[in-house]
Design an enzyme around this catalytic site. Structure first.
Site, PDB file in Angstrom:
ATOM      1  N   HIS A 221       0.827  -1.207   0.000  1.00 22.85           N
ATOM      2  CA  HIS A 221       0.000   0.000   0.000  1.00 22.85           C
ATOM      3  C   HIS A 221       0.862   1.259   0.000  1.00 22.85           C
ATOM      4  CE1 HIS A 221       0.326  -0.364   4.529  1.00 22.85           C
ATOM      5  NE2 HIS A 221       0.398   0.954   4.427  1.00 22.85           N
ATOM      6  N   ASP A 243      -0.102  -7.425   0.681  1.00 24.26           N
ATOM      7  CA  ASP A 243       0.388  -6.091   1.030  1.00 24.26           C
ATOM      8  C   ASP A 243       1.914  -6.083   0.983  1.00 24.26           C
ATOM      9  OD1 ASP A 243       0.529  -3.456   1.669  1.00 24.26           O
ATOM     10  OD2 ASP A 243      -0.375  -3.625   3.669  1.00 24.26           O
ATOM     11  N   GLY A 321       2.725   5.508   9.759  1.00 22.79           N
ATOM     12  CA  GLY A 321       4.120   5.739   9.416  1.00 22.79           C
ATOM     13  C   GLY A 321       5.000   4.531   9.633  1.00 22.79           C
ATOM     14  N   SER A 323       4.230   1.588   8.506  1.00 20.68           N
ATOM     15  CA  SER A 323       4.009   0.671   7.384  1.00 20.68           C
ATOM     16  C   SER A 323       5.301   0.335   6.670  1.00 20.68           C
ATOM     17  CB  SER A 323       3.045   1.291   6.372  1.00 20.68           C
ATOM     18  OG  SER A 323       1.733   1.205   6.816  1.00 20.68           O
ATOM     19  N   SER A 338       1.746  -3.965   7.941  1.00 17.62           N
ATOM     20  CA  SER A 338       0.633  -3.644   7.054  1.00 17.62           C
ATOM     21  C   SER A 338      -0.311  -2.626   7.682  1.00 17.62           C
ATOM     22  CB  SER A 338      -0.149  -4.916   6.697  1.00 17.62           C
ATOM     23  OG  SER A 338      -1.303  -4.613   5.941  1.00 17.62           O
TER      24      SER A 338
END
Length: 362
Positions: A221, A243, A321, A323, A338
């Site tokens: 993402h 993801d 942040g 991720s 994720s």
């Protein structure tokens, strides 16, 4: 591009966090494979959450490494006869089986066998039927310790659609447990620093290489939303569904270590899949180093943007942040951050991402 094995991968792995890297690696700790800070954080969290002494927590972490190896071997050997695997509250391996013959095989390997009534295939079938009734801000995963499916509904879910999901869950009786939690199920992107592009921030994941070029395996993402990062361009994204994504690392710096946000790093020497009950830590640019326990695996999380399947759910704290950041257990890489919801965090298994791109860990 070659495929990696499902279990342990004997390669080095690293996280690149721009502005936070240090060439130094923390000195060896008393638990093999753990840097001193990761050991301290993991022991402290485990002792606090389980109400045990730090000595007992250290013993559990040591046992955990051997237990994971045993579970990897038994999962491969038993095939469909295994109906779920996990670590108990002492870090020892437990294997669910359907027959006494399989139980005897498990016991010969030094693990605990638990004869259950529902196979993994049956639970996955129930999970698939529940997913057809799912809506945003819900998740559906397997709980091997209870031999059932768990449906989690956040209060941000649409009431009418959540009611439909609840009605479907009731059809399966005690094979399904329903949990209702506060908040939302959301992916974890934020405006700010770390790896940046297009006004957004993520955390860099695992440094890898292919054909003599360095790449960062990150959250899909992130790579799907941003084409150019301050470390290089996004070259692929798989989200939703999965993801994971790939960023070309043009910085000339791709260390095989995870930054701990205190000037030290944790060297990672392998990658593997996570097990329920496993003590883990994660590194991310918002919350830094946090630790916890794997709560569930094979979880489908229904974000507003779509569903992501086969995620790992943990109790480690993450926030916007984080991720793309790294999930690991000692020196073993496990996943890519994720999202979060209901007090839990969700991770894309890293082995699947490495296999998808045929990249090798640095």
């Amino acid at each position: 591009m070659r495929k990696l094995s499902r279990s342990a991968i004997g390669l080095a792995v690293g996280a690149l966090a721009i502005g936070s890297l240090s060439p130094s690696v923390a000195s060896a700790s008393s638990i093999e494979g753990y840097s001193s800070q990761v050991q301290q954080a993991a022991v402290s969290e485990l002792a606090s959450s389980e109400g045990i002494t730090e000595f007992a927590a250290e013993q559990r972490l040591r046992a955990q490494e051997r237990s994971v190896e045993t579970l990897d071997q038994l999962t491969e050997r038993l095939g469909g006869e295994a109906a779920g695997t996990y670590l108990d509250d002492r870090g020892r391996p437990v294997v669910n089986v359907l027959t006494q013959q399989a139980a005897a095989e498990v016991k010969r390997s030094g693990a605990t066998a638990k004869v259950v009534s529902r196979s993994t295939a049956e639970l996955e079938s129930i999970q698939a039927k529940l997913q057809r009734a799912a809506t945003a801000h819900t998740s559906i995963g397997l709980d091997p310790a209870a031999n059932r499916v768990v449906v989690t509904i956040a209060d941000a879910a649409d009431d009418a659609k959540a009611a439909r999901l609840l009605a479907t869950a009731k059809r399966f009786g005690d094979a399904v447990q329903v949990e209702q939690v506060d908040g939302t199920m959301r992916k974890a992107v934020y405006n700010g620093e770390a790896i940046t592009g297009g006004g957004s921030r993520c955390s860099a994941g695992f440094n890898t290489n292919y054909g003599g070029r360095n790449y960062i395996v990150d959250a899909g993402h992130c790579t799907g939303a941003i084409s150019q990062w301050n470390v290089g361009p996004s070259v692929h994204a798989s989200f939703p569904g999965n993801d994971y994504g790939l960023i070309r690392n043009d910085t000339g710096h791709a260390p095989g270590a995870v930054t701990l946000y205190n000037g030290s790093t944790q060297r990672i020497s392998s990658a593997a899949n996570a097990y329920v009950g496993q003590s883990i830590c994660k590194s991310g640019s918002t919350t830094g180093l946090t630790c916890g326990t794997v709560q569930r695996t094979n979880v489908t999380v229904n974000y507003s943007e779509g569903s992501v399947h086969q995620l790992v759910q943990t109790s480690a704290r993450v926030d916007r942040g984080d991720s793309g950041g790294c999930l690991f257990s000692g020196s073993t890489g496990l996943g890519i951050t994720s999202g979060m919801g209901g007090g839990s965090s969700f991770f894309q298994p890293v082995v699947e991402a490495l296999n998808a791109y045929g990249v090798s860990l640095n």
